[in-house]
Design a protein around this motif. Structure first.
Motif, PDB file in Angstrom:
ATOM      1  N   THR A  72      12.419  -1.807 -35.332  1.00 14.86           N
ATOM      2  CA  THR A  72      12.120  -1.648 -36.697  1.00 14.86           C
ATOM      3  C   THR A  72      13.225  -2.386 -37.486  1.00 14.86           C
ATOM      4  OG1 THR A  72      13.321   0.393 -37.138  1.00 14.86           O
ATOM      5  CG2 THR A  72      10.856   0.459 -36.646  1.00 14.86           C
ATOM      6  N   VAL A  73      13.059  -2.963 -38.827  1.00 11.26           N
ATOM      7  CA  VAL A  73      13.728  -3.407 -39.680  1.00 11.26           C
ATOM      8  C   VAL A  73      13.470  -2.733 -41.073  1.00 11.26           C
ATOM      9  CG1 VAL A  73      14.424  -5.378 -41.201  1.00 11.26           C
ATOM     10  CG2 VAL A  73      14.038  -5.677 -39.052  1.00 11.26           C
ATOM     11  N   GLN A  74      14.232  -1.920 -41.644  1.00 13.77           N
ATOM     12  CA  GLN A  74      14.144  -0.928 -42.561  1.00 13.77           C
ATOM     13  C   GLN A  74      14.544  -1.030 -43.916  1.00 13.77           C
ATOM     14  OE1 GLN A  74      15.347   3.085 -40.915  1.00 13.77           O
ATOM     15  NE2 GLN A  74      14.942   4.069 -42.622  1.00 13.77           N
ATOM     16  N   LEU A  75      13.794  -0.995 -44.933  1.00 12.40           N
ATOM     17  CA  LEU A  75      14.419  -0.844 -46.071  1.00 12.40           C
ATOM     18  C   LEU A  75      14.762   0.505 -46.796  1.00 12.40           C
ATOM     19  CD1 LEU A  75      14.713  -1.795 -49.249  1.00 12.40           C
ATOM     20  CD2 LEU A  75      12.276  -1.705 -49.584  1.00 12.40           C
ATOM     21  N   VAL A  76      16.041   0.884 -47.291  1.00 15.60           N
ATOM     22  CA  VAL A  76      16.221   2.129 -47.581  1.00 15.60           C
ATOM     23  C   VAL A  76      16.628   1.843 -49.210  1.00 15.60           C
ATOM     24  CG1 VAL A  76      18.096   3.758 -47.444  1.00 15.60           C
ATOM     25  CG2 VAL A  76      17.366   2.601 -45.464  1.00 15.60           C
ATOM     26  N   CYS A  77      16.093   2.933 -49.982  1.00 17.36           N
ATOM     27  CA  CYS A  77      16.293   2.774 -51.146  1.00 17.36           C
ATOM     28  C   CYS A  77      15.486   4.018 -51.841  1.00 17.36           C
ATOM     29  CB  CYS A  77      15.422   1.488 -51.981  1.00 17.36           C
ATOM     30  SG  CYS A  77      13.777   1.234 -51.801  1.00 17.36           S
ATOM     31  N   LEU A  78      16.071   4.097 -53.058  1.00 17.44           N
ATOM     32  CA  LEU A  78      15.230   5.263 -53.880  1.00 17.44           C
ATOM     33  C   LEU A  78      13.831   4.625 -54.695  1.00 17.44           C
ATOM     34  CD1 LEU A  78      18.331   6.614 -55.875  1.00 17.44           C
ATOM     35  CD2 LEU A  78      17.239   7.826 -53.724  1.00 17.44           C
ATOM     36  N   GLY A  79      13.209   5.652 -55.338  1.00 22.18           N
ATOM     37  CA  GLY A  79      11.882   5.011 -55.942  1.00 22.18           C
ATOM     38  C   GLY A  79      10.713   5.203 -55.146  1.00 22.18           C
ATOM     39  N   GLY A  80       9.579   5.132 -55.789  1.00 23.79           N
ATOM     40  CA  GLY A  80       8.356   5.521 -55.267  1.00 23.79           C
ATOM     41  C   GLY A  80       7.937   4.695 -54.442  1.00 23.79           C
ATOM     42  N   SER A  81       7.167   3.486 -54.659  1.00 22.89           N
ATOM     43  CA  SER A  81       6.394   2.561 -53.844  1.00 22.89           C
ATOM     44  C   SER A  81       7.272   1.425 -53.320  1.00 22.89           C
ATOM     45  CB  SER A  81       5.267   1.838 -54.567  1.00 22.89           C
ATOM     46  OG  SER A  81       4.271   2.631 -55.191  1.00 22.89           O
ATOM     47  N   LYS A  82       7.152   1.262 -52.222  1.00 20.55           N
ATOM     48  CA  LYS A  82       8.207   0.132 -51.608  1.00 20.55           C
ATOM     49  C   LYS A  82       7.357  -0.781 -50.566  1.00 20.55           C
ATOM     50  CE  LYS A  82      11.271   4.233 -51.238  1.00 20.55           C
ATOM     51  NZ  LYS A  82      11.660   4.988 -50.219  1.00 20.55           N
ATOM     52  N   VAL A  83       7.821  -1.893 -50.495  1.00 18.28           N
ATOM     53  CA  VAL A  83       7.174  -2.909 -49.546  1.00 18.28           C
ATOM     54  C   VAL A  83       8.444  -3.855 -48.963  1.00 18.28           C
ATOM     55  CG1 VAL A  83       6.615  -4.460 -51.316  1.00 18.28           C
ATOM     56  CG2 VAL A  83       5.464  -4.657 -49.216  1.00 18.28           C
ATOM     57  N   ILE A  84       8.081  -4.166 -47.656  1.00 19.21           N
ATOM     58  CA  ILE A  84       9.022  -5.055 -46.965  1.00 19.21           C
ATOM     59  C   ILE A  84       8.356  -5.860 -46.092  1.00 19.21           C
ATOM     60  CG2 ILE A  84       9.561  -3.302 -45.244  1.00 19.21           C
ATOM     61  CD1 ILE A  84      12.131  -4.267 -44.539  1.00 19.21           C
ATOM     62  N   SER A  85       8.801  -7.224 -46.016  1.00 18.40           N
ATOM     63  CA  SER A  85       8.221  -8.324 -45.018  1.00 18.40           C
ATOM     64  C   SER A  85       9.144  -9.014 -44.678  1.00 18.40           C
ATOM     65  CB  SER A  85       7.108  -9.079 -46.076  1.00 18.40           C
ATOM     66  OG  SER A  85       6.203  -8.396 -46.427  1.00 18.40           O
ATOM     67  N   LEU A  86       9.023  -9.605 -43.598  1.00 16.05           N
ATOM     68  CA  LEU A  86      10.118 -10.703 -42.656  1.00 16.05           C
ATOM     69  C   LEU A  86       9.581 -11.898 -42.574  1.00 16.05           C
ATOM     70  CD1 LEU A  86      10.847  -8.243 -39.806  1.00 16.05           C
ATOM     71  CD2 LEU A  86      11.794  -8.246 -42.091  1.00 16.05           C
ATOM     72  N   VAL A  87      10.221 -12.899 -42.674  1.00 14.32           N
ATOM     73  CA  VAL A  87       9.962 -14.468 -42.402  1.00 14.32           C
ATOM     74  C   VAL A  87      11.230 -14.607 -41.292  1.00 14.32           C
ATOM     75  CG1 VAL A  87       9.600 -16.581 -43.191  1.00 14.32           C
ATOM     76  CG2 VAL A  87       8.888 -14.711 -44.633  1.00 14.32           C
ATOM     77  N   GLU A  88      10.491 -15.506 -40.317  1.00 16.47           N
ATOM     78  CA  GLU A  88      11.377 -16.089 -39.342  1.00 16.47           C
ATOM     79  C   GLU A  88      11.618 -17.372 -39.567  1.00 16.47           C
ATOM     80  OE1 GLU A  88      10.641 -15.349 -35.472  1.00 16.47           O
ATOM     81  OE2 GLU A  88      12.060 -16.373 -34.599  1.00 16.47           O
ATOM     82  N   PHE A  89      12.966 -18.095 -39.490  1.00 20.13           N
ATOM     83  CA  PHE A  89      13.325 -19.625 -39.644  1.00 20.13           C
ATOM     84  C   PHE A  89      14.097 -19.827 -38.156  1.00 20.13           C
ATOM     85  CE2 PHE A  89      12.570 -18.191 -43.946  1.00 20.13           C
ATOM     86  CZ  PHE A  89      11.897 -19.076 -44.544  1.00 20.13           C
ATOM     87  N   SER A  90      14.073 -20.950 -37.980  1.00 23.84           N
ATOM     88  CA  SER A  90      14.829 -21.515 -37.006  1.00 23.84           C
ATOM     89  C   SER A  90      15.687 -22.688 -37.491  1.00 23.84           C
ATOM     90  CB  SER A  90      13.968 -22.128 -35.494  1.00 23.84           C
ATOM     91  OG  SER A  90      13.276 -23.311 -35.780  1.00 23.84           O
ATOM     92  N   VAL A  91      17.101 -22.596 -36.840  1.00 25.97           N
ATOM     93  CA  VAL A  91      18.018 -23.596 -37.032  1.00 25.97           C
ATOM     94  C   VAL A  91      18.317 -24.400 -35.892  1.00 25.97           C
ATOM     95  CG1 VAL A  91      18.636 -22.586 -39.248  1.00 25.97           C
ATOM     96  CG2 VAL A  91      19.893 -22.012 -37.178  1.00 25.97           C
ATOM     97  N   ALA A  92      19.310 -25.639 -36.126  1.00 21.37           N
ATOM     98  CA  ALA A  92      19.806 -26.185 -34.813  1.00 21.37           C
ATOM     99  C   ALA A  92      20.633 -25.326 -34.109  1.00 21.37           C
ATOM    100  CB  ALA A  92      20.341 -27.593 -35.255  1.00 21.37           C
ATOM    101  N   ALA A  93      21.022 -25.391 -32.849  1.00 17.16           N
ATOM    102  CA  ALA A  93      21.643 -24.634 -31.952  1.00 17.16           C
ATOM    103  C   ALA A  93      23.038 -24.647 -32.558  1.00 17.16           C
ATOM    104  CB  ALA A  93      21.568 -25.032 -30.505  1.00 17.16           C
ATOM    105  N   GLY A  94      23.610 -23.374 -32.554  1.00 19.90           N
ATOM    106  CA  GLY A  94      25.214 -23.439 -33.022  1.00 19.90           C
ATOM    107  C   GLY A  94      25.248 -23.504 -34.595  1.00 19.90           C
ATOM    108  N   ASP A  95      24.285 -23.724 -35.332  1.00 22.41           N
ATOM    109  CA  ASP A  95      24.271 -23.889 -36.789  1.00 22.41           C
ATOM    110  C   ASP A  95      24.440 -22.366 -37.466  1.00 22.41           C
ATOM    111  OD1 ASP A  95      24.364 -26.428 -36.688  1.00 22.41           O
ATOM    112  OD2 ASP A  95      22.874 -26.823 -38.046  1.00 22.41           O
TER     113      ASP A  95
END
Length: 231
Positions: A72-95
């Motif tokens: 899991t990747v988890q958002l920790v915060c106060l407040g009522g409604s919450k939403v979290i999303s992930l986007v994956e990118f690639s970079v050159a090797a070693g960058d």
């Protein structure tokens, strides 16, 4: 599985845990593998009451430990409604990944806008994010210079008890000192937070070594975990 050296951007929105408008420190990110997450920016539009408006934040990590589909990747915060999303990118090797600049804006209406001014020559990955106080599913017109991404948000109860987020990306070479603006259009007038970020990839901390080395590829994040978890 999110592999070692994958560049993951996490985008979050939640009801406001404070009444402050501006940069805030309400969100934090953790994952089940123990990677380090760097906050790019967190911006809040505050209201008269807690949970009355919205917080939006962007985070980045170049993974040093793989996150399996059971993780899991988890958002920790106060407040009522919450939403979290992930986007994956690639970079050159070693960058490595560098945050060159970021800015935030807040307002109410249908025309969120945020700008970066005076960027130097180089190739950039621009990330634009909008946090919205309102239900997911409102009409949304993406900035024509940015690629569209799916919306995420909540839909239960009254408008004030929901948050939504929209996101756009642009990969662009820049020559000379230039400006960049992210200005999508909302279909319904809402309280909004806008964030615009310029990232580069390269080797070392010398900006001159980074210019022209961008090699970004946006990848689909698996629909199975780890898409995210909120608490």
């Amino acid at each position: 599985t999110l592999a070692v050296d994958a560049v993951i951007v996490v985008r979050c929105a939640s009801d406001n845990g404070s009444i402050t408008t501006g940069e805030t420190t309400s969100h934090s990110i953790i994952d089940s593998a123990g990677n380090t997450w760097t906050k790019i920016r967190e911006q809040t539009i505050g209201g008269a009451f807690l949970d009355d408006c919205v917080i939006c934040s962007l985070w980045v990590s170049k993974l040093t430990v793989a996150i399996p589909t059971s993780g899991t990747v988890q958002l920790v915060c106060l407040g009522g409604s919450k939403v979290i999303s992930l986007v994956e990118f690639s970079v050159a090797a070693g960058d490595d990944v560098f945050i060159l600049n970021h800015e935030g804006a807040t307002g109410t209406g249908t025309t969120p806008s945020v700008s970066l001014i005076g960027l130097e020559r180089g190739d950039y990955l621009f990330l634009g994010a909008i946090g919205i106080e309102g239900p997911n599913g409102d009409a949304f017109t993406q900035d024509t210079d940015f690629l569209n991404n799916a919306s995420d948000g909540t839909t239960t109860g009254q408008v004030e008890t929901n948050v939504a987020q929209r996101f756009g990306t642009r990969i662009l070479p820049k020559n000379g000192f230039v400006n960049e603006t992210y200005n999508p259009t909302l279909g319904t007038s809402r309280d909004w937070v806008a964030i615009l970020v310029a990232l580069q990839s390269g080797v070392g901390i010398d900006a001159a070594k980074r210019r022209g080395r961008v090699s970004w590829t946006e990848l689909e994040v698996p629909t199975a975990p780890p898409r995210g978890q909120v608490s």
